[in-house]
Design an enzyme around this catalytic site. Sequence first.
Site, PDB file in Angstrom:
ATOM      1  N   LYS A  22       0.800  -1.183   0.027  1.00 49.87           N
ATOM      2  CA  LYS A  22       0.019  -0.111  -0.023  1.00 49.87           C
ATOM      3  C   LYS A  22       1.029   1.217   0.026  1.00 49.87           C
ATOM      4  O   LYS A  22       0.663   2.379  -0.879  1.00 49.87           O
ATOM      5  CB  LYS A  22      -0.912   0.028   1.479  1.00 49.87           C
ATOM      6  N   ASN A  23       1.791   1.250   0.876  1.00 48.88           N
ATOM      7  CA  ASN A  23       2.676   2.638   0.981  1.00 48.88           C
ATOM      8  C   ASN A  23       3.335   2.886  -0.100  1.00 48.88           C
ATOM      9  O   ASN A  23       3.848   4.071  -0.358  1.00 48.88           O
ATOM     10  CB  ASN A  23       3.447   2.423   2.284  1.00 48.88           C
ATOM     11  N   CYS A 118      -5.493  10.269   9.373  1.00 44.90           N
ATOM     12  CA  CYS A 118      -5.077   9.610  10.483  1.00 44.90           C
ATOM     13  C   CYS A 118      -5.116  10.062  11.938  1.00 44.90           C
ATOM     14  O   CYS A 118      -5.188  11.169  12.001  1.00 44.90           O
ATOM     15  CB  CYS A 118      -3.526   9.219  10.161  1.00 44.90           C
ATOM     16  N   ARG A 123       1.972  14.333  12.558  1.00 44.16           N
ATOM     17  CA  ARG A 123       2.758  14.152  11.236  1.00 44.16           C
ATOM     18  C   ARG A 123       2.856  15.551  10.374  1.00 44.16           C
ATOM     19  O   ARG A 123       2.059  15.443   9.352  1.00 44.16           O
ATOM     20  CB  ARG A 123       2.075  12.975  10.490  1.00 44.16           C
ATOM     21  N   ASP A 308       4.389   0.286  11.970  1.00 41.54           N
ATOM     22  CA  ASP A 308       3.255  -0.211  11.784  1.00 41.54           C
ATOM     23  C   ASP A 308       2.912  -1.668  12.136  1.00 41.54           C
ATOM     24  O   ASP A 308       1.877  -2.303  11.789  1.00 41.54           O
ATOM     25  CB  ASP A 308       3.000  -0.090  10.073  1.00 41.54           C
ATOM     26  N   ARG A 400      -8.343   0.245   4.303  1.00 41.44           N
ATOM     27  CA  ARG A 400      -7.563   0.991   4.004  1.00 41.44           C
ATOM     28  C   ARG A 400      -6.045   0.327   3.593  1.00 41.44           C
ATOM     29  O   ARG A 400      -5.346   0.703   3.050  1.00 41.44           O
ATOM     30  CB  ARG A 400      -7.186   2.339   4.849  1.00 41.44           C
TER      31      ARG A 400
END
Length: 422
Positions: A22-23, A118, A123, A308, A400
């Site tokens: 995903k990232n 998020c 961030r 994560d 997600r």
Amino acid sequence: MDSILVTGNGPLNGQIPIAGAKNACLTLMPATLLSEEPLTLTNAPRLSDIKTMTALLQSLGAEVSSLQDGQVLAMSSHDLTSQTADYEIVRKMRASNLVLGPLLARFGQAVVSLPGGCAIGARPMDLHVEGLEALGAEIDLKDGYLHAKATGGLKGAVHEMRFASVGATENIVMAATLAKGTTVLKNAAREPEIVDLIECLRKMGAQISGEGTSTIEIQGVDRLHGATHQVVTDRIELGTYMLAPAMCGGEVELLGGRMSLVESFAKKLDAAGVHVEETRSGLKVARKNGRVSAVDVVTEPFPGFPTDLQAQMMALMCTAEGTSVLEERIFENRFMHAPELVRMGANIEVHGGTATVTGVERLKGAPVMATDLRASVSLILAGMAAEGETTVSRVYHLDRGYEHVVRKLEGVGAKIERIKGQ
């Protein structure tokens, strides 16, 4: 609102295919903005965040087609109509800020909303802004939008980041590909997703070296061309499913997994009493003997233990023999899953950025609520190892970052189902 019902069902056995990252995909998609020619991504994950990035690129005038059941993304930015990333789309997902560097590099201007998406900490965008300003950009914040311009184009520079931010590294590297001269980015992030991005940019004609190290050098070029690129395996999905047999027993092979993506994580599992070995097709994981042993964890930038995977690792430590200490150094507010695990009988004490977990012999099923993406899957893992039924609500977070999670876990023997909301 949907929920997921999990019933503890004993050992797991079989294979789980691991999707594209995903990232990585969310970083690769904005790279299409750097060129007029098509960019095609294969092995794309089928997730709601990918749909959000698709909508953002389309709002700028890019063409994005989802092919082969969503696993191929064909993109073209030959005729963009806007350089403004609107709040209504950007607020849904943090990675939306990655259009800033490419738009600024190619068009000399960009207007991008401050992102949201998020609940695990602020961030901020300051590291992105500092890096782009080092390349000659002028950036102002007005009414929640970053207004960026580079009259005469971006220019190469030497820049050292205060923190090895993944997103800022990606934004600066993409911007520098079209800057005049050479850019040297110091204290750069080293994550596999950045290596994957740079491999794709190189296929597009970029001149970059040093990926995977803390110093990346980019020689700007006049233009980039089209390319086809395969998205790297998702190391976070891989690590998540490695924990399933560690918690429930049995033996599971993760197809497409590579040890190089999860080396620090695999070392912690080995210390806890979980065997991990490479196979021709991926990684095979099995618990060695009885209960796992408690191990301490400190989250760090790659190649350290991934933030994560902290929530999922905490779920494993809840049933470990002994006491473990988990220290979160990347994001604040990332222990929101702890009270939910306590509802299942876990013994957890949180003080600031540190959680102390004393293992219990068995968790007990309970109604729990997901607070973010990784927390949601940690509660599912806990439910699979618990006695009785666990209902995880607010699982829209899950969509997600994990495709077909119910199907994949059912395939190795988990008793799990998605309950449609009213």
